[in-house]
Design a protein around this motif. Structure first.
Motif, PDB file in Angstrom:
ATOM      1  N   UNK A  35     -85.910  87.511 -46.427  1.00  0.00           N
ATOM      2  CA  UNK A  35     -84.753  87.307 -47.185  1.00  0.00           C
ATOM      3  C   UNK A  35     -83.471  87.211 -46.088  1.00  0.00           C
ATOM      4  N   UNK A  36     -82.639  86.421 -46.495  1.00  0.00           N
ATOM      5  CA  UNK A  36     -81.504  86.057 -45.643  1.00  0.00           C
ATOM      6  C   UNK A  36     -80.162  86.292 -46.368  1.00  0.00           C
ATOM      7  N   UNK A  63     -89.011  91.058 -44.556  1.00  0.00           N
ATOM      8  CA  UNK A  63     -87.945  90.893 -43.743  1.00  0.00           C
ATOM      9  C   UNK A  63     -86.710  90.762 -44.336  1.00  0.00           C
ATOM     10  N   UNK A  64     -85.601  91.264 -43.868  1.00  0.00           N
ATOM     11  CA  UNK A  64     -84.193  90.999 -44.349  1.00  0.00           C
ATOM     12  C   UNK A  64     -83.500  90.535 -42.929  1.00  0.00           C
ATOM     13  N   UNK A  65     -82.906  89.472 -43.004  1.00  0.00           N
ATOM     14  CA  UNK A  65     -82.257  88.815 -41.735  1.00  0.00           C
ATOM     15  C   UNK A  65     -80.783  88.828 -42.357  1.00  0.00           C
ATOM     16  N   UNK A  66     -79.722  89.642 -41.593  1.00  0.00           N
ATOM     17  CA  UNK A  66     -78.508  89.474 -41.881  1.00  0.00           C
ATOM     18  C   UNK A  66     -77.816  88.537 -41.109  1.00  0.00           C
ATOM     19  N   UNK A  71     -75.366  79.673 -40.437  1.00  0.00           N
ATOM     20  CA  UNK A  71     -76.617  79.248 -39.903  1.00  0.00           C
ATOM     21  C   UNK A  71     -77.532  80.553 -39.752  1.00  0.00           C
ATOM     22  N   UNK A  72     -78.526  80.654 -40.368  1.00  0.00           N
ATOM     23  CA  UNK A  72     -79.309  81.986 -40.181  1.00  0.00           C
ATOM     24  C   UNK A  72     -79.944  82.136 -39.090  1.00  0.00           C
ATOM     25  N   UNK A  73     -79.982  81.114 -38.099  1.00  0.00           N
ATOM     26  CA  UNK A  73     -80.818  81.319 -36.644  1.00  0.00           C
ATOM     27  C   UNK A  73     -79.474  81.658 -35.883  1.00  0.00           C
ATOM     28  N   UNK A  74     -78.125  81.611 -35.955  1.00  0.00           N
ATOM     29  CA  UNK A  74     -77.337  81.780 -35.132  1.00  0.00           C
ATOM     30  C   UNK A  74     -76.931  83.185 -35.110  1.00  0.00           C
ATOM     31  N   UNK A  75     -77.179  83.877 -33.886  1.00  0.00           N
ATOM     32  CA  UNK A  75     -77.105  85.306 -33.560  1.00  0.00           C
ATOM     33  C   UNK A  75     -77.617  86.388 -34.642  1.00  0.00           C
ATOM     34  N   UNK A  76     -78.830  85.992 -35.025  1.00  0.00           N
ATOM     35  CA  UNK A  76     -79.970  86.838 -35.780  1.00  0.00           C
ATOM     36  C   UNK A  76     -81.188  86.791 -35.291  1.00  0.00           C
ATOM     37  N   UNK A  77     -82.104  87.785 -35.855  1.00  0.00           N
ATOM     38  CA  UNK A  77     -83.222  87.608 -35.419  1.00  0.00           C
ATOM     39  C   UNK A  77     -84.201  87.054 -36.142  1.00  0.00           C
ATOM     40  N   UNK A  78     -84.090  85.827 -36.965  1.00  0.00           N
ATOM     41  CA  UNK A  78     -84.654  85.243 -37.793  1.00  0.00           C
ATOM     42  C   UNK A  78     -86.011  84.628 -36.887  1.00  0.00           C
ATOM     43  N   UNK A  79     -85.713  83.972 -35.647  1.00  0.00           N
ATOM     44  CA  UNK A  79     -86.618  83.321 -35.150  1.00  0.00           C
ATOM     45  C   UNK A  79     -87.626  84.389 -34.531  1.00  0.00           C
ATOM     46  N   UNK A  80     -87.172  85.393 -34.198  1.00  0.00           N
ATOM     47  CA  UNK A  80     -88.346  86.402 -33.855  1.00  0.00           C
ATOM     48  C   UNK A  80     -89.079  86.946 -35.058  1.00  0.00           C
ATOM     49  N   UNK A  81     -88.590  87.217 -36.222  1.00  0.00           N
ATOM     50  CA  UNK A  81     -89.017  87.270 -37.328  1.00  0.00           C
ATOM     51  C   UNK A  81     -90.101  86.457 -37.728  1.00  0.00           C
ATOM     52  N   UNK A  82     -89.900  85.137 -37.606  1.00  0.00           N
ATOM     53  CA  UNK A  82     -90.968  83.744 -38.218  1.00  0.00           C
ATOM     54  C   UNK A  82     -91.771  83.989 -36.916  1.00  0.00           C
ATOM     55  N   UNK A  87     -95.031  82.112 -38.576  1.00  0.00           N
ATOM     56  CA  UNK A  87     -94.772  81.070 -39.717  1.00  0.00           C
ATOM     57  C   UNK A  87     -94.530  79.599 -38.908  1.00  0.00           C
ATOM     58  N   UNK A  88     -95.163  78.519 -39.155  1.00  0.00           N
ATOM     59  CA  UNK A  88     -94.978  77.179 -38.730  1.00  0.00           C
ATOM     60  C   UNK A  88     -94.498  76.276 -39.510  1.00  0.00           C
TER      61      UNK A  88
END
Length: 109
Positions: A35-36, A63-66, A71-82, A87-88
């Motif tokens: 979730x974002x 997981x919840x990404x705030x 951009x959900x990748x900018x200054x978040x931990x989304x890439x680490x979560x994936x 996740x590919x």
């Protein structure tokens, strides 16, 4: 799918229901659901508008990404979560996905 974003959206209930079906299918198939949730001056953290719509219930294990940018990748931990979930491939759903993932995908083209 935050309350303030979709409050007056076209066919809101139909869209929310379809996303709910996709989430349940992913869960049945053991596909990770991430979730974002966005915060800004119009979606103040903790406000009613900021909350996820009540029809879509996030499980504690999901997981919840705030994020604070369009951009959900900018200054978040989304890439680490994936990465941790291995996740590919992504299936992105929501009300304003163009404001959530545009930059990373455009950069790869």
């Amino acid at each position: 799918m935050q309350a303030g974003v979709v409050a007056a959206a076209f066919e809101r209930d139909i869209v929310v229901a379809k996303i709910g079906l996709l989430v349940e299918k992913a869960r049945r198939e053991r596909i990770p659901v991430v979730w974002v949730q966005h915060s800004d001056r119009d979606l103040a953290r903790g406000s009613d508008a900021w909350q996820l719509v009540p029809e879509l219930v996030r499980r504690d294990a999901e997981p919840l990404v705030e994020k604070n940018y369009g951009d959900a990748f900018e200054d978040t931990h989304l890439e680490n979560v994936l990465s941790a979930l291995r996740v590919g491939q992504l299936f992105v759903v929501g009300a304003e996905t163009d404001a959530c993932i545009a930059r990373p995908f455009m950069a790869r083209w």
